[in-house]
Design a protein around this motif. Structure first.
Motif, PDB file in Angstrom:
ATOM      1  N   TYR B  35       0.831  -1.208   0.000  1.00  0.00           N
ATOM      2  CA  TYR B  35       0.000   0.000   0.000  1.00  0.00           C
ATOM      3  C   TYR B  35       0.863   1.255   0.000  1.00  0.00           C
ATOM      4  CZ  TYR B  35      -3.327   3.522   1.489  1.00  0.00           C
ATOM      5  OH  TYR B  35      -4.079   4.662   1.563  1.00  0.00           O
ATOM      6  N   LEU B  36       1.910   1.260   0.853  1.00  0.00           N
ATOM      7  CA  LEU B  36       2.782   2.439   0.937  1.00  0.00           C
ATOM      8  C   LEU B  36       3.564   2.664  -0.360  1.00  0.00           C
ATOM      9  CD1 LEU B  36       4.111   2.139   4.597  1.00  0.00           C
ATOM     10  CD2 LEU B  36       2.994   4.163   3.622  1.00  0.00           C
ATOM     11  N   ASP B  37       3.878   1.568  -1.070  1.00  0.00           N
ATOM     12  CA  ASP B  37       4.538   1.725  -2.375  1.00  0.00           C
ATOM     13  C   ASP B  37       3.684   2.607  -3.285  1.00  0.00           C
ATOM     14  OD1 ASP B  37       6.696   0.167  -1.663  1.00  0.00           O
ATOM     15  OD2 ASP B  37       5.963  -1.653  -2.628  1.00  0.00           O
ATOM     16  N   ALA B  38       2.372   2.350  -3.266  1.00  0.00           N
ATOM     17  CA  ALA B  38       1.473   3.092  -4.151  1.00  0.00           C
ATOM     18  C   ALA B  38       1.083   4.452  -3.570  1.00  0.00           C
ATOM     19  CB  ALA B  38       0.220   2.258  -4.431  1.00  0.00           C
ATOM     20  N   TYR B  39       1.069   4.538  -2.213  1.00  0.00           N
ATOM     21  CA  TYR B  39       0.652   5.783  -1.547  1.00  0.00           C
ATOM     22  C   TYR B  39       1.693   6.205  -0.509  1.00  0.00           C
ATOM     23  CZ  TYR B  39      -3.717   4.342  -3.705  1.00  0.00           C
ATOM     24  OH  TYR B  39      -4.667   3.939  -4.613  1.00  0.00           O
ATOM     25  N   PRO B  40       2.906   6.594  -0.966  1.00  0.00           N
ATOM     26  CA  PRO B  40       4.010   6.873  -0.030  1.00  0.00           C
ATOM     27  C   PRO B  40       3.763   8.073   0.881  1.00  0.00           C
ATOM     28  CG  PRO B  40       4.655   7.367  -2.299  1.00  0.00           C
ATOM     29  CD  PRO B  40       3.315   6.719  -2.368  1.00  0.00           C
ATOM     30  N   ASP B  41       2.779   8.906   0.573  1.00  0.00           N
ATOM     31  CA  ASP B  41       2.519  10.095   1.399  1.00  0.00           C
ATOM     32  C   ASP B  41       1.414   9.888   2.427  1.00  0.00           C
ATOM     33  OD1 ASP B  41       4.450  11.434  -0.080  1.00  0.00           O
ATOM     34  OD2 ASP B  41       2.983  12.008  -1.614  1.00  0.00           O
ATOM     35  N   ASP B  42       0.920   8.662   2.572  1.00  0.00           N
ATOM     36  CA  ASP B  42      -0.153   8.390   3.535  1.00  0.00           C
ATOM     37  C   ASP B  42       0.438   8.283   4.939  1.00  0.00           C
ATOM     38  OD1 ASP B  42      -2.116   7.170   5.172  1.00  0.00           O
ATOM     39  OD2 ASP B  42      -3.131   6.381   3.384  1.00  0.00           O
ATOM     40  N   ALA B  43       0.307   9.364   5.722  1.00  0.00           N
ATOM     41  CA  ALA B  43       0.936   9.419   7.053  1.00  0.00           C
ATOM     42  C   ALA B  43       0.362   8.373   8.005  1.00  0.00           C
ATOM     43  CB  ALA B  43       0.785  10.823   7.642  1.00  0.00           C
ATOM     44  N   ASP B  44      -0.941   8.116   7.921  1.00  0.00           N
ATOM     45  CA  ASP B  44      -1.562   7.114   8.792  1.00  0.00           C
ATOM     46  C   ASP B  44      -0.991   5.724   8.518  1.00  0.00           C
ATOM     47  OD1 ASP B  44      -3.145   8.925  10.091  1.00  0.00           O
ATOM     48  OD2 ASP B  44      -4.824   8.695   8.689  1.00  0.00           O
ATOM     49  N   ALA B  45      -0.837   5.415   7.226  1.00  0.00           N
ATOM     50  CA  ALA B  45      -0.291   4.113   6.862  1.00  0.00           C
ATOM     51  C   ALA B  45       1.147   3.980   7.349  1.00  0.00           C
ATOM     52  CB  ALA B  45      -0.364   3.917   5.345  1.00  0.00           C
ATOM     53  N   LEU B  46       1.901   5.084   7.277  1.00  0.00           N
ATOM     54  CA  LEU B  46       3.296   5.055   7.734  1.00  0.00           C
ATOM     55  C   LEU B  46       3.371   4.854   9.252  1.00  0.00           C
ATOM     56  CD1 LEU B  46       6.063   5.169   6.429  1.00  0.00           C
ATOM     57  CD2 LEU B  46       6.089   7.640   6.792  1.00  0.00           C
TER      58      LEU B  46
END
Lengths: 173, 93
Positions: B35-46
């Motif tokens: 998921y982070l590969d596709a959405y690297p700016d998602d702070a919650d996921a990080l």
């Protein structure tokens, strides 16, 4: 560079060997739409990918496919363990053991895509010990499809509006 | 992906249980990584990713004492790396 994790990604514990079932599943190992082909395809597509997000997806999905290759291998191993040569002879699985140097399964498997192939395996399989990891692998194919959908969108967003095509037409002028 | 927290579904400290617990958290990490590969700016996921990595560290140490996970984890006096069961054997699952 890769490092081996001494664990399966998802457990495989099959109580009852079944060589007929193994002969159905083996295409997912080395067949044209099996896990090995998928892994090699993604890992080799990475090098010229200009968008970091997509390079990451190709790297991490390609690596996960290697874990799935091991799961399919574990399923096949456990389905065919403790069979004697006499038990193997005359079964659909015999050629895979007797003639494995010719690479039977890469050329004889169907052209169906991995998820569809798992669908077909699920239809043909009535052992819950096998169905559980097969269903897991099918679910992962669906997640990978979502991420590749993202990858396609990322690649498309990066395209020069003036170049309608996925490759730059000016290259060959 | 807001306020997501990993809820362990397995317990136990024998080799098989530790392996199962590691499989569960590594699965969560794998899906979060994709998921982070596709959405690297998602702070919650990080944030979720960081919490998973923190939870994994203790589990890795415990499992490695029973059976090394990688060739970098064989820190005991014996070369346990070559001992059965191997991951594809039913006894390991």
């Amino acid at each position: 560079m890769w490092t081996y994790d001494r664990k399966l990604q998802y457990p495989v514990k099959i109580k009852t060997p079944n060589h007929n079932l193994a002969s159905i599943i083996i295409s997912q190992l080395g067949g044209p739409d099996g896990e090995l082909a998928a892994s090699m395809r993604y890992l080799n597509q990475r090098y010229s990918m200009p968008y970091g997000e997509v390079t990451g997806i190709l790297t991490d999905v390609g690596t996960e496919e290697l874990a799935h290759l091991e799961m399919v291998g574990a399923i096949l191993y456990q389905l065919t363990r403790d069979l004697s040569p006499d038990e193997i002879a005359g079964t659909p699985f015999a050629t895979y053991f007797v003639d494995h140097t010719v690479g039977v399964y890469p050329v004889s498997a169907s052209g169906q895509k991995a998820r569809v192939t798992y669908d077909n395996i699920i239809r043909l399989c009535d052992d819950p010990d096998v169905l559980d990891p097969i269903r897991y692998l099918r679910e992962r194919e669906i997640v990978h499809y979502q991420r590749f959908g993202d990858a396609l969108r990322i690649a498309t967003d990066h395209m020069n509006e003036k170049n309608f095509y996925a490759i730059n037409p000016s290259y060959d002028q | 992906m807001t306020n997501r927290r990993f809820a362990p579904a397995f317990s136990g400290n024998d080799q098989a249980s530790l392996t199962r617990r590691l499989q569960a958290i590594d699965f969560a990490i794998q899906d979060t990584v994709l998921y982070l590969d596709a959405y690297p700016d998602d702070a919650d996921a990080l944030d979720y990713y960081r919490s998973l990595i923190e939870a994994r560290a203790g589990l890795l140490a415990a499992r490695s004492k029973e059976m090394p996970l990688t060739v970098y984890d064989n820190t005991g006096t014996d070369w346990d790396w070559v001992k059965a069961p191997w991951p594809w054997q039913p006894e390991a699952n």
